[in-house]
Write an enzyme that holds these catalytic residues in place. Structure first.
Site, short mmCIF file in Angstrom:
data_model
loop_
_atom_site.label_atom_id
_atom_site.label_comp_id
_atom_site.label_asym_id
_atom_site.label_seq_id
_atom_site.Cartn_x
_atom_site.Cartn_y
_atom_site.Cartn_z
N SER B 95 46.75 129.93 29.49
CA SER B 95 45.52 130.09 28.44
C SER B 95 46.19 129.15 27.23
O SER B 95 47.20 129.56 26.72
CB SER B 95 45.61 131.43 27.74
OG SER B 95 44.91 132.44 28.82
N LYS B 170 37.77 131.68 27.29
CA LYS B 170 38.92 132.58 27.30
C LYS B 170 39.35 132.72 25.61
O LYS B 170 39.46 133.97 25.13
CB LYS B 170 40.12 131.98 27.78
CG LYS B 170 41.60 132.60 27.59
CD LYS B 170 41.73 134.12 28.21
CE LYS B 170 42.75 134.87 27.99
NZ LYS B 170 44.03 134.64 28.58
N LYS B 238 49.30 134.81 19.88
CA LYS B 238 49.44 133.33 20.37
C LYS B 238 48.00 133.00 20.45
O LYS B 238 47.56 131.91 19.91
CB LYS B 238 50.27 133.22 21.60
CG LYS B 238 50.16 131.90 21.97
CD LYS B 238 50.45 131.64 23.57
CE LYS B 238 49.12 131.57 24.08
NZ LYS B 238 49.17 131.37 25.82
#
Lengths: 293, 293
Positions: B95, B170, B238
């Site tokens: 990701s 995502k 993150k």
């Protein structure tokens, strides 16, 4: 049952009509605006004041816009409290301040009445279809007494707890709905601006942890640009105002609710008081000078 | 298929193991940490460098922590690009930044390779159960070629669009998940502090427009105080960082995502980097000096 129904507007009118159809005798008040014709034709009695309507009623139902309206009807001149008989059940189905509600209930109880707060969600569509969600605060006994009435107006009926907790649940509902709309707005606008198809993204996300009723219904509205209400931004703005003022009294910070309320003000500034609340995304679009679709 | 699998950590290890069980030949790299024993016992070949692992592979799968890791493995010394054969399929399942992804894909294509971004959601549980949600960006042809691999690792597999759009989806997913968690936190803490039972409120709200997977799963975690991950706050932090930096490049304000990222910093300040992301509510509780339960 003999029911004084105060507040026959967009929501109250179809709700009252379901009660009438179930055989209840309605008592309406005409001093602010004329009583709806179809209810009068159906046998509703029309009083000239709240106190007159309430004087012989077994139950009083309020469906009013905001906290001051409920306060005026309950405690103002020729009000509910002046005509209340011992044991009369007062059911406030308006969406108002939960903390004020507890005070109102105390005054009604001191005058010998019984009190339930029973705000609803589901909007005009739910009111007409008698499929409202009803969140109730008050005693088990009063809740049981009101249940035959609730069942004529709604489907998903829950007693949350003591007086005030119906309004608390409604505020919690409006916080989540507003913030989930804002979340879907941020995510789909991000997707569109980054170059992906927001409809495809919405579809993929519906299968995972991002899934929600709001992604399903309001996400689609954002993509298809169908911003007719539904539920008006001005009303949701009122509800977030209730959340923020109650939170302030409680010593609680609601940072994202506060932010969402500001974004609703952006919409109102652009003529959007009457837009559906999914149009909250337009405030984000306005800031970015870009639209999802 | 001959697959170089780079990144056999918590997620990559079970994913690689499903591919091996399906009969694929794995090539691992041991120069940073030893290759997992069970994969080596199962027949995986161990190379001393990325370029050695990639040189005979039909496909390269990356499952790495963050954008700089992917960049280093793709383009650093003894990297993927130095050993790539014409037509080799590079599948980045990490990701990472969607905008950087487009640039990486361009460089891989210029070297004769094919590129798919295919980030996942579902966490360690989903990786072990081969039930990951996989969001894919890239050409129809490459997607079709990779599908037999994806099907061994995941269930809900969607091609969103061209290269980069898997990462975009995502990021959109992580925005919604974070903001829905924050929303449920504000609403349930409000309910508890105003004096209602948050469990009852959650239950009533599940029937209406506030319904979401997050209210269901993470709402319950907040009430039961079960904050073991699940998905760690540090990882979600993150992901919100990726959202905010990409949004800045695009000229897009994400006010509630920014706020949620700040609340995650509050959690980290209180030792919560490893808490489940539903513990985001603890930042609100910290500010209010009050807990839901």
């Amino acid at each position: 049952m003999d029911i004084a129904f105060i507040g026959t507007g967009i929501m109250g009118r179809p709700m009252a009509s379901h009660l009438q159809a179930a055989g209840h005798q309605l008592r309406l008040v005409s001093h602010r605006s004329p009583a709806p014709e179809e209810l009068v034709a159906g046998g509703a009695q029309v009083a000239q004041s709240v106190s007159e309507a309430v004087s012989d009623a077994d139950a009083v139902i309020l469906m009013l816009p905001d906290t001051p309206d409920v306060e005026r009807v309950l405690f103002g001149d020729e009000s509910v409290i002046s005509a209340l008989r011992a044991g009369t059940l007062v059911i406030d189905m308006s969406s108002i301040d939960p903390l004020a509600t507890k005070a109102f209930a105390g005054k009604v109880a001191a005058a010998g009445g019984r009190f339930l707060d029973a705000p609803v969600s589901g909007g005009e569509v739910g009111a007409k279809a008698a499929s409202l969600t009803i969140m109730v605060g008050g005693s088990e006994e009063d809740y049981a007494r009101a249940m035959p009435l609730f069942e004529k107006m709604g489907k998903n009926i829950t007693r949350i707890g003591e007086v005030g907790s119906g309004q608390i649940a409604k505020v919690a509902n409006q916080i989540i709905v507003a913030l989930n709309i804002e979340a879907v707005g941020e995510a789909l606008l991000f997707a569109a601006m980054a170059g992906a198809d927001p409809a495809k993204v919405r579809e993929a996300l519906m299968g995972g942890f991002a899934a929600s009723r709001i992604l399903e219904v309001h996400g689609e509205r954002m993509i298809k640009r169908t911003f007719d209400p539904g539920f008006r931004i001005a009303l949701h703005q009122k509800d977030l105002g209730l959340a923020l003022s109650a939170a302030k009294s409680l010593g609680l910070a609601l940072p994202n609710t506060a932010q969402a309320a500001q974004l609703m003000s952006v919409c109102v500034a652009h003529g959007g008081a009457g837009w559906d609340h999914s149009a909250l995304v337009k405030a984000l679009e306005q800031m970015a000078a870009h639209e999802i679709a």
